[in-house]
Design a protein around this motif. Structure first.
Motif, PDB file in Angstrom:
ATOM      1  N   VAL A 162       9.547  38.076   5.529  1.00 34.15           N
ATOM      2  CA  VAL A 162       9.581  39.350   4.732  1.00 34.15           C
ATOM      3  C   VAL A 162       7.937  39.606   4.945  1.00 34.15           C
ATOM      4  N   MET A 163       7.024  38.677   4.989  1.00 32.61           N
ATOM      5  CA  MET A 163       5.496  39.114   5.171  1.00 32.61           C
ATOM      6  C   MET A 163       5.444  39.879   6.129  1.00 32.61           C
ATOM      7  N   LEU A 164       6.015  39.881   7.532  1.00 34.37           N
ATOM      8  CA  LEU A 164       6.001  40.753   8.572  1.00 34.37           C
ATOM      9  C   LEU A 164       6.252  42.161   8.139  1.00 34.37           C
ATOM     10  N   ARG A 165       7.140  42.403   7.097  1.00 36.17           N
ATOM     11  CA  ARG A 165       7.617  43.681   6.915  1.00 36.17           C
ATOM     12  C   ARG A 165       6.733  44.396   5.862  1.00 36.17           C
ATOM     13  N   SER A 166       5.667  43.590   5.251  1.00 27.81           N
ATOM     14  CA  SER A 166       5.224  43.973   4.011  1.00 27.81           C
ATOM     15  C   SER A 166       3.670  44.568   4.321  1.00 27.81           C
ATOM     16  N   GLN A 167       3.000  45.196   3.540  1.00 24.06           N
ATOM     17  CA  GLN A 167       1.608  45.730   3.574  1.00 24.06           C
ATOM     18  C   GLN A 167       0.684  44.583   2.768  1.00 24.06           C
ATOM     19  N   VAL A 168       1.337  43.718   2.152  1.00 25.67           N
ATOM     20  CA  VAL A 168       0.530  42.708   1.282  1.00 25.67           C
ATOM     21  C   VAL A 168       0.027  41.553   1.956  1.00 25.67           C
ATOM     22  N   GLY A 170      -1.139  40.166   5.782  1.00 19.61           N
ATOM     23  CA  GLY A 170      -1.425  40.294   7.250  1.00 19.61           C
ATOM     24  C   GLY A 170      -0.495  39.795   8.121  1.00 19.61           C
ATOM     25  N   LYS A 171      -0.357  40.166   9.486  1.00 18.88           N
ATOM     26  CA  LYS A 171       0.475  39.523  10.358  1.00 18.88           C
ATOM     27  C   LYS A 171      -0.129  38.341  10.815  1.00 18.88           C
ATOM     28  N   ALA A 172      -1.272  37.821  10.636  1.00 19.88           N
ATOM     29  CA  ALA A 172      -1.674  36.705  11.003  1.00 19.88           C
ATOM     30  C   ALA A 172      -0.863  35.570  10.133  1.00 19.88           C
ATOM     31  N   THR A 173      -0.893  35.969   8.793  1.00 21.08           N
ATOM     32  CA  THR A 173      -0.598  35.214   7.628  1.00 21.08           C
ATOM     33  C   THR A 173       1.244  34.852   8.041  1.00 21.08           C
ATOM     34  N   ALA A 174       1.714  35.874   8.566  1.00 18.16           N
ATOM     35  CA  ALA A 174       3.177  35.919   8.819  1.00 18.16           C
ATOM     36  C   ALA A 174       3.505  35.095   9.795  1.00 18.16           C
ATOM     37  N   LEU A 175       2.717  35.261  11.168  1.00 14.96           N
ATOM     38  CA  LEU A 175       2.945  34.663  12.249  1.00 14.96           C
ATOM     39  C   LEU A 175       2.819  33.213  12.214  1.00 14.96           C
ATOM     40  N   THR A 176       1.668  32.838  11.455  1.00 14.19           N
ATOM     41  CA  THR A 176       1.268  31.516  11.196  1.00 14.19           C
ATOM     42  C   THR A 176       2.469  30.919  10.401  1.00 14.19           C
ATOM     43  N   GLY A 177       3.099  31.432   9.448  1.00  8.43           N
ATOM     44  CA  GLY A 177       4.110  30.877   8.780  1.00  8.43           C
ATOM     45  C   GLY A 177       5.370  30.734   9.564  1.00  8.43           C
TER      46      GLY A 177
END
Length: 253
Positions: A162-168, A170-177
């Motif tokens: 869901v983070m990957l689809r958001s502007q809230v 960043g991608k670095a946070t999503a990919l790390t997750g």
């Protein structure tokens, strides 16, 4: 941004930082006082150093789970507009995982049994305490723990997606997750593979929690989006009007 959620964002960030602070302490205890291999060893450790024995039996991991529950509630609020369905699934599953794990931990039961073993007057009483202790250890490392572990990994993967689809976030946070979640699918109790993967997962876990804490603190201060479009609510963007006097420094998350 609804300012009424800012205290929850701040609480979620503090919870993530608290988990980060507890992890090195837990690792140090495991290295200096490795968990015993036998029930008698556990009883001896409880008698000699009850707090260390409780930590070896994941006392602080119980605290971590409660803190992470608070963090995921903050993430739900931050991401619910991106995918209300999946974030509802994620936070519901996280609460189930936490409850399941807390029910699986038998640290205090084993502490009580160690006292019973020490006070036993006959060999039969000691054997009964040992048998009960073995059952407690089996429960601690059993199905409930494994279900909680895998369910927690699924929650991380859903949230990161869901983070990957958001502007809230960043991608670095999503990919790390996503990396953290993938390494967490195999329970730590699943032999050598589980132990290796659990150790490897500590690196992305540390980074993910740090990035989340940083972003939640920003949300608590009113910074709505990541990247160059980030701004405080109520501050005009673009070329019209005077430039704001100060912006918060923003990163990838």
């Amino acid at each position: 941004m609804n300012t009424s959620w800012r205290p929850l964002y701040r609480a979620g960030a503090v919870a993530a930082i608290a988990v980060l602070a507890l992890v090195p302490f837990q690792i140090a205890i495991y290295v200096l006082w490795p968990p015993p291999d036998t029930v008698e060893g556990w009883f001896a450790l409880f008698r000699a150093h009850s707090f260390i024995a409780l930590v070896d039996m994941d006392l602080l991991l119980m605290v971590d789970n409660v803190l992470l529950g608070l963090m995921f509630l903050a993430l739900y609020v931050a991401l619910r507009e991106v995918s209300p369905t999946w974030m509802t699934v994620a936070v519901s599953a996280e609460l189930v995982a936490i409850t399941t794990y807390l029910g699986s931990n038998t640290a205090f039961e084993l502490l009580a049994l160690s006292k019973q073993y020490a006070a036993a007057a006959t060999e039969q009483e000691r054997l009964m305490a040992l048998a009960a202790g073995q059952a407690m250890i089996a429960t601690w490392q059993g199905s409930a723990f494994n279900v909680s572990y895998v369910l927690g990994a699924i929650v991380i993967l859903i949230t990161a997606t869901v983070m990957l689809r958001s502007q809230v976030f960043g991608k670095a946070t999503a990919l790390t997750g996503l990396v953290f979640g993938a390494l967490s699918v195999v329970p730590a109790s699943a032999g050598k593979l589980g132990i290796v993967l659990s150790l490897l997962s500590l690196v992305p876990m540390w980074l993910w929690l740090l990035l989340i804490a940083r972003r939640l603190f920003q949300l608590a201060h009113g910074v709505e989006h990541t990247g160059s479009s980030s701004r405080r609510r109520g501050v005009p963007s673009g070329d019209s009007g005077p430039a704001p006097e100060r912006r918060l420094p923003l990163g990838a998350s």
